[in-house]
Design a protein around this motif. Sequence first.
Motif, PDB file in Angstrom:
ATOM      1  N   VAL A 383       4.914 -12.856  11.644  1.00  0.00           N
ATOM      2  CA  VAL A 383       5.303 -12.210  12.893  1.00  0.00           C
ATOM      3  C   VAL A 383       4.125 -12.249  13.845  1.00  0.00           C
ATOM      4  CG1 VAL A 383       6.222 -10.111  13.933  1.00  0.00           C
ATOM      5  CG2 VAL A 383       6.857 -10.738  11.598  1.00  0.00           C
ATOM      6  N   GLN A 384       4.389 -12.619  15.096  1.00  0.00           N
ATOM      7  CA  GLN A 384       3.285 -12.812  16.035  1.00  0.00           C
ATOM      8  C   GLN A 384       3.187 -11.711  17.081  1.00  0.00           C
ATOM      9  OE1 GLN A 384       3.823 -16.313  18.412  1.00  0.00           O
ATOM     10  NE2 GLN A 384       6.025 -16.034  18.621  1.00  0.00           N
ATOM     11  N   HIS A 385       3.902 -10.615  16.908  1.00  0.00           N
ATOM     12  CA  HIS A 385       3.833  -9.539  17.887  1.00  0.00           C
ATOM     13  C   HIS A 385       3.368  -8.256  17.205  1.00  0.00           C
ATOM     14  CE1 HIS A 385       7.773  -9.098  15.993  1.00  0.00           C
ATOM     15  NE2 HIS A 385       7.830  -7.854  16.439  1.00  0.00           N
ATOM     16  N   GLU A 386       2.913  -7.298  17.996  1.00  0.00           N
ATOM     17  CA  GLU A 386       2.406  -6.048  17.457  1.00  0.00           C
ATOM     18  C   GLU A 386       3.549  -5.110  17.094  1.00  0.00           C
ATOM     19  OE1 GLU A 386      -1.986  -5.331  19.354  1.00  0.00           O
ATOM     20  OE2 GLU A 386      -0.265  -4.699  20.550  1.00  0.00           O
ATOM     21  N   ILE A 387       3.395  -4.462  15.961  1.00  0.00           N
ATOM     22  CA  ILE A 387       4.329  -3.431  15.539  1.00  0.00           C
ATOM     23  C   ILE A 387       3.519  -2.242  15.026  1.00  0.00           C
ATOM     24  CG2 ILE A 387       6.257  -4.982  15.025  1.00  0.00           C
ATOM     25  CD1 ILE A 387       5.482  -4.937  12.119  1.00  0.00           C
ATOM     26  N   ASP A 388       4.207  -1.135  14.785  1.00  0.00           N
ATOM     27  CA  ASP A 388       3.524   0.092  14.376  1.00  0.00           C
ATOM     28  C   ASP A 388       3.563   0.346  12.876  1.00  0.00           C
ATOM     29  OD1 ASP A 388       2.807   1.158  17.033  1.00  0.00           O
ATOM     30  OD2 ASP A 388       4.966   1.224  17.321  1.00  0.00           O
ATOM     31  N   GLY A 389       4.576  -0.188  12.218  1.00  0.00           N
ATOM     32  CA  GLY A 389       4.725   0.057  10.787  1.00  0.00           C
ATOM     33  C   GLY A 389       3.794  -0.796   9.950  1.00  0.00           C
ATOM     34  N   ILE A 390       3.774  -0.521   8.665  1.00  0.00           N
ATOM     35  CA  ILE A 390       2.940  -1.266   7.724  1.00  0.00           C
ATOM     36  C   ILE A 390       3.775  -1.693   6.520  1.00  0.00           C
ATOM     37  CG2 ILE A 390       0.821  -0.091   8.429  1.00  0.00           C
ATOM     38  CD1 ILE A 390       1.010   1.607   5.911  1.00  0.00           C
ATOM     39  N   ASP A 391       3.283  -2.701   5.834  1.00  0.00           N
ATOM     40  CA  ASP A 391       3.878  -3.176   4.588  1.00  0.00           C
ATOM     41  C   ASP A 391       3.590  -2.134   3.501  1.00  0.00           C
ATOM     42  OD1 ASP A 391       4.600  -4.513   2.267  1.00  0.00           O
ATOM     43  OD2 ASP A 391       3.183  -6.168   2.545  1.00  0.00           O
ATOM     44  N   ILE A 392       4.635  -1.541   2.943  1.00  0.00           N
ATOM     45  CA  ILE A 392       4.423  -0.461   1.971  1.00  0.00           C
ATOM     46  C   ILE A 392       4.398  -0.956   0.527  1.00  0.00           C
ATOM     47  CG2 ILE A 392       5.462   1.235   3.511  1.00  0.00           C
ATOM     48  CD1 ILE A 392       7.930   1.224   1.545  1.00  0.00           C
ATOM     49  N   ARG A 393       4.323  -2.263   0.314  1.00  0.00           N
ATOM     50  CA  ARG A 393       4.311  -2.745  -1.079  1.00  0.00           C
ATOM     51  C   ARG A 393       3.154  -2.208  -1.915  1.00  0.00           C
ATOM     52  NH1 ARG A 393       5.031  -9.067  -0.663  1.00  0.00           N
ATOM     53  NH2 ARG A 393       3.667  -8.658   1.129  1.00  0.00           N
ATOM     54  N   PRO A 394       1.964  -1.935  -1.332  1.00  0.00           N
ATOM     55  CA  PRO A 394       0.945  -1.278  -2.157  1.00  0.00           C
ATOM     56  C   PRO A 394       1.439   0.038  -2.753  1.00  0.00           C
ATOM     57  CG  PRO A 394      -0.072  -2.190  -0.207  1.00  0.00           C
ATOM     58  CD  PRO A 394       1.406  -2.338  -0.017  1.00  0.00           C
ATOM     59  N   ALA A 395       2.147   0.833  -1.964  1.00  0.00           N
ATOM     60  CA  ALA A 395       2.685   2.092  -2.487  1.00  0.00           C
ATOM     61  C   ALA A 395       3.734   1.830  -3.559  1.00  0.00           C
ATOM     62  CB  ALA A 395       3.287   2.925  -1.359  1.00  0.00           C
ATOM     63  N   LEU A 396       4.516   0.770  -3.390  1.00  0.00           N
ATOM     64  CA  LEU A 396       5.526   0.443  -4.398  1.00  0.00           C
ATOM     65  C   LEU A 396       4.888   0.085  -5.732  1.00  0.00           C
ATOM     66  CD1 LEU A 396       7.992  -1.697  -2.227  1.00  0.00           C
ATOM     67  CD2 LEU A 396       8.173   0.722  -2.835  1.00  0.00           C
ATOM     68  N   ARG A 397       3.645  -0.367  -5.684  1.00  0.00           N
ATOM     69  CA  ARG A 397       2.904  -0.672  -6.923  1.00  0.00           C
ATOM     70  C   ARG A 397       2.178   0.554  -7.466  1.00  0.00           C
ATOM     71  NH1 ARG A 397       1.409  -5.072  -3.468  1.00  0.00           N
ATOM     72  NH2 ARG A 397       2.559  -6.969  -4.029  1.00  0.00           N
ATOM     73  N   GLY A 398       2.260   1.664  -6.742  1.00  0.00           N
ATOM     74  CA  GLY A 398       1.609   2.887  -7.196  1.00  0.00           C
ATOM     75  C   GLY A 398       0.264   3.135  -6.566  1.00  0.00           C
ATOM     76  N   ASN A 399      -0.075   2.377  -5.523  1.00  0.00           N
ATOM     77  CA  ASN A 399      -1.370   2.526  -4.870  1.00  0.00           C
ATOM     78  C   ASN A 399      -1.228   3.295  -3.560  1.00  0.00           C
ATOM     79  OD1 ASN A 399      -2.634   0.925  -6.903  1.00  0.00           O
ATOM     80  ND2 ASN A 399      -1.885  -0.923  -5.878  1.00  0.00           N
ATOM     81  N   SER A 400      -2.359   3.560  -2.917  1.00  0.00           N
ATOM     82  CA  SER A 400      -2.341   4.276  -1.642  1.00  0.00           C
ATOM     83  C   SER A 400      -2.142   3.293  -0.489  1.00  0.00           C
ATOM     84  CB  SER A 400      -3.628   5.071  -1.446  1.00  0.00           C
ATOM     85  OG  SER A 400      -4.745   4.195  -1.436  1.00  0.00           O
ATOM     86  N   LEU A 401      -1.769   3.834   0.663  1.00  0.00           N
ATOM     87  CA  LEU A 401      -1.566   3.031   1.862  1.00  0.00           C
ATOM     88  C   LEU A 401      -2.732   3.210   2.825  1.00  0.00           C
ATOM     89  CD1 LEU A 401       2.222   3.730   2.551  1.00  0.00           C
ATOM     90  CD2 LEU A 401       1.204   1.656   1.558  1.00  0.00           C
ATOM     91  N   ASP A 402      -3.031   2.158   3.571  1.00  0.00           N
ATOM     92  CA  ASP A 402      -4.139   2.178   4.519  1.00  0.00           C
ATOM     93  C   ASP A 402      -3.651   2.726   5.858  1.00  0.00           C
ATOM     94  OD1 ASP A 402      -6.542   1.785   5.758  1.00  0.00           O
ATOM     95  OD2 ASP A 402      -6.282  -0.381   6.018  1.00  0.00           O
ATOM     96  N   ARG A 403      -3.360   4.011   5.876  1.00  0.00           N
ATOM     97  CA  ARG A 403      -2.898   4.663   7.102  1.00  0.00           C
ATOM     98  C   ARG A 403      -3.222   6.149   7.006  1.00  0.00           C
ATOM     99  NH1 ARG A 403       3.128   3.706   8.540  1.00  0.00           N
ATOM    100  NH2 ARG A 403       3.454   4.726   6.558  1.00  0.00           N
TER     101      ARG A 403
END
Length: 495
Positions: A383-403
């Motif tokens: 994706v080449q445009h700015e968005i506000d959300g983040i990819d939550i797959r780290p959380a799906l693996r049981g890790n923390s999110l960078d937010r």
Amino acid sequence: MKNIDMSLRLVWLLCVPTLMSLVGVPTVRGAETDSQRTPNFVVFLVDDLGYMDVGANNPDCFYETPHINRLAESGMRFTDGYAANPVCSPTRYSLMTGKYPTRVDATNFFSGKRGGKFNPAPLNDNMPLDEITIAQALKGQGYATFFAGKWHLGESEEYYPQNRGFDVNIGGYSRGGPYSGKRYFAPFENPQMKEESPAGDHLPDRLARDTASFIKANQDKPFLAYLSFYSVHTPLMGRPDLVEKYKKKASAISGQEFGDEEQVFGNKPRKVRTLQKHAVYAAMVEAMDQAVGKVLQQLEDSGVADNTVVIFTSDNGGLSTSEGSPTSNLPLRGGKGWVYEGGIRVPWIVRFPGITKAGSESAEPICSIDLFPTLAASAGVNVQHEIDGIDIRPALRGNSLDRETLYWHYPHYSNQGGIPGGAIREGDFKLIERYEDGRVHLYNLATDIGETNDLASSMPERVDQMRSRLHRWYQTVDAKFLQEKNGQRPWTPEN
């Protein structure tokens, strides 16, 4: 975690220009997912379903949701999942685009312009045509795309799902509820739904059947099936067999059904439901759950369940303070139309084969702005445009999110009596700012999920820090505020 004030994410830079990039659709390359296969996606979006309305979140729930519970048992349940707004259209915009709805002034349901002590902020009641939707992003990657149910993102056909990236649209148009025909029962008389239902057919089941048929027909290619229920929104209408079942169940429950809620505007005392025992609403919840089960069974029958990501969520909290007040969100305060937790904390369940562990849970705060980037990343979309959300797959693996932060902005007087206000969540703390007079409230959600103990006076430094961050965000997204009425001016951040 890194300090990211603006919560802006520039997702994957465009690598190979194509004709699609020239017309505003993201270019893509081969999928690079964890399983090295392009996953399918099924999204269940339920209208007005509260966090406490499913058994997976609430073991004492009055409503029976066995299929949703089993989905949670096979995937990950988020305890701190949010909608981007306390009412429907703005959250639906955020799910489609990955952006905060404040960016385009889509800050109330389309078209909600109720006034109170002051006039509401300006409202844009169409999802702009230049927005790139998740369906367009996935379609550019070769996905078959399907939409069924409530859309409520534009007033005329150029804004409807079939013109926003979906190959198929069953029932999605301008209206926010099933208000035509016999409403939840056939004939539906929906202009975007061919009338193929026998008299008395039930809308959630019809939409589930259509979704299942799409999955069966597209089981050999990647697909996005987006089932956006009209349920459990008003009008409150249930299948007679289920209504009778819950009337019997409710007769065994005693206790106070309503309590007092604050009065934001008007002169009629505001009440909030404190006990779940509304038989018709319960029937609507169970019928929706059965429809979810029908779609999940089709994934199994088509042999694609092990390569299909399933997401289940709601567009705002449960309806607890008006329009029949059919559900209780306790211990969460308030409900639909309020920036208290009852209005914005919603069910979030994700089953991602190969990533989520069965029966797992996460306390990472996530939001509807995160759907777009998560699905796009999982499908290998650039994706080449700015968005506000983040990819939550780290959380799906049981890790923390960078937010660090999530934000809300609701400069309106809701149909449900809610506060025109904004909010910021930072760690366990949540600050609410009222737009009529600028008052602020601070709560520690870890110890006070019911938002009853205001810490603002005892923690002034934290209030100043969080409020400053919220105000910087207002500037970033060009937030609009309440307007003057009868010569009276409301508070604004510049006051």
